[in-house]
Design a protein around this motif. Sequence first.
Motif, PDB file in Angstrom:
ATOM      1  N   HIS A  40       0.844  -1.181   0.000  1.00  0.00           N
ATOM      2  CA  HIS A  40       0.000   0.000   0.000  1.00  0.00           C
ATOM      3  C   HIS A  40       0.881   1.233   0.000  1.00  0.00           C
ATOM      4  O   HIS A  40       2.081   1.142   0.226  1.00  0.00           O
ATOM      5  N   SER A 120     -13.772   9.569  -1.967  1.00  0.00           N
ATOM      6  CA  SER A 120     -12.801   8.473  -2.045  1.00  0.00           C
ATOM      7  C   SER A 120     -12.628   7.786  -0.693  1.00  0.00           C
ATOM      8  O   SER A 120     -12.520   6.561  -0.623  1.00  0.00           O
ATOM      9  N   LEU A 135      -5.118  -3.058  -5.825  1.00  0.00           N
ATOM     10  CA  LEU A 135      -4.862  -1.993  -6.784  1.00  0.00           C
ATOM     11  C   LEU A 135      -5.973  -0.936  -6.740  1.00  0.00           C
ATOM     12  O   LEU A 135      -5.695   0.271  -6.813  1.00  0.00           O
ATOM     13  N   THR A 136      -7.208  -1.379  -6.579  1.00  0.00           N
ATOM     14  CA  THR A 136      -8.325  -0.434  -6.469  1.00  0.00           C
ATOM     15  C   THR A 136      -8.139   0.459  -5.247  1.00  0.00           C
ATOM     16  O   THR A 136      -8.314   1.671  -5.327  1.00  0.00           O
ATOM     17  N   LYS A 138      -5.351   1.225  -3.822  1.00  0.00           N
ATOM     18  CA  LYS A 138      -4.222   2.122  -4.081  1.00  0.00           C
ATOM     19  C   LYS A 138      -4.648   3.307  -4.948  1.00  0.00           C
ATOM     20  O   LYS A 138      -4.278   4.446  -4.676  1.00  0.00           O
ATOM     21  N   ILE A 139      -5.416   3.026  -5.974  1.00  0.00           N
ATOM     22  CA  ILE A 139      -5.846   4.087  -6.883  1.00  0.00           C
ATOM     23  C   ILE A 139      -6.759   5.080  -6.149  1.00  0.00           C
ATOM     24  O   ILE A 139      -6.589   6.293  -6.266  1.00  0.00           O
ATOM     25  N   ILE A 140      -7.710   4.564  -5.389  1.00  0.00           N
ATOM     26  CA  ILE A 140      -8.626   5.439  -4.656  1.00  0.00           C
ATOM     27  C   ILE A 140      -7.867   6.255  -3.615  1.00  0.00           C
ATOM     28  O   ILE A 140      -8.098   7.457  -3.450  1.00  0.00           O
ATOM     29  N   ASN A 141      -6.927   5.636  -2.912  1.00  0.00           N
ATOM     30  CA  ASN A 141      -6.121   6.377  -1.943  1.00  0.00           C
ATOM     31  C   ASN A 141      -5.253   7.429  -2.629  1.00  0.00           C
ATOM     32  O   ASN A 141      -5.041   8.515  -2.097  1.00  0.00           O
ATOM     33  N   LEU A 142      -4.753   7.112  -3.801  1.00  0.00           N
ATOM     34  CA  LEU A 142      -3.961   8.084  -4.556  1.00  0.00           C
ATOM     35  C   LEU A 142      -4.820   9.285  -4.951  1.00  0.00           C
ATOM     36  O   LEU A 142      -4.369  10.434  -4.847  1.00  0.00           O
ATOM     37  N   VAL A 143      -6.053   9.023  -5.367  1.00  0.00           N
ATOM     38  CA  VAL A 143      -6.968  10.114  -5.706  1.00  0.00           C
ATOM     39  C   VAL A 143      -7.187  11.010  -4.486  1.00  0.00           C
ATOM     40  O   VAL A 143      -7.128  12.236  -4.573  1.00  0.00           O
TER      41      VAL A 143
END
Length: 181
Positions: A40, A120, A135-136, A138-143
Amino acid sequence: MTHKLCVTLISICVMIPFIFNSSMANVFVKLPLCGYVIDHFFCDSTAILKLVCVGVDITFFTLSAILSSIFVLVIPLIITVISYMFIVYTIVKIPSEKGRQKTFSTCVSHLTMVSIVFGSAIFIQIRPSKGYSILTDKIINLVSTAMAPLLNPFIYTLRNQQVKDSIRDKVKRKMLLSCQG
């Protein structure tokens, strides 16, 4: 707003997350982990729960994380929505059309940021516990953690007429130079 009220509100905004994060850290430190590599971006409670040894009952810890999320996410969201209801009620009373439009455009900027951050965070907390990918997450946390601060200057500065005029002049100058060259 008085200085005392401002300091009180800031203190509350700092202390509540500190108390919750400290209590959650104290709870999670007691878990027996069978791995120490968190796949993560940061040390999130769901990422830690994935490292707990098989056979350990994590119901209490999962419930603690859910209750913490409700208190840290849902209550501020409700307060924000209620405050925006009062703001919209006040804006509707503004007599001039131009005044209402300008005020609503400011609110849209704020609501965009609120939607990105809260949306998010809430998505991560309410998603199903099975059948989702890391991965989902990670992407949402990145947003939530990177995109919101990255978009913030654009959302607020592009509302400024001087910035718009400056960008327009720069584009016109480049087009004029490219046509001459």
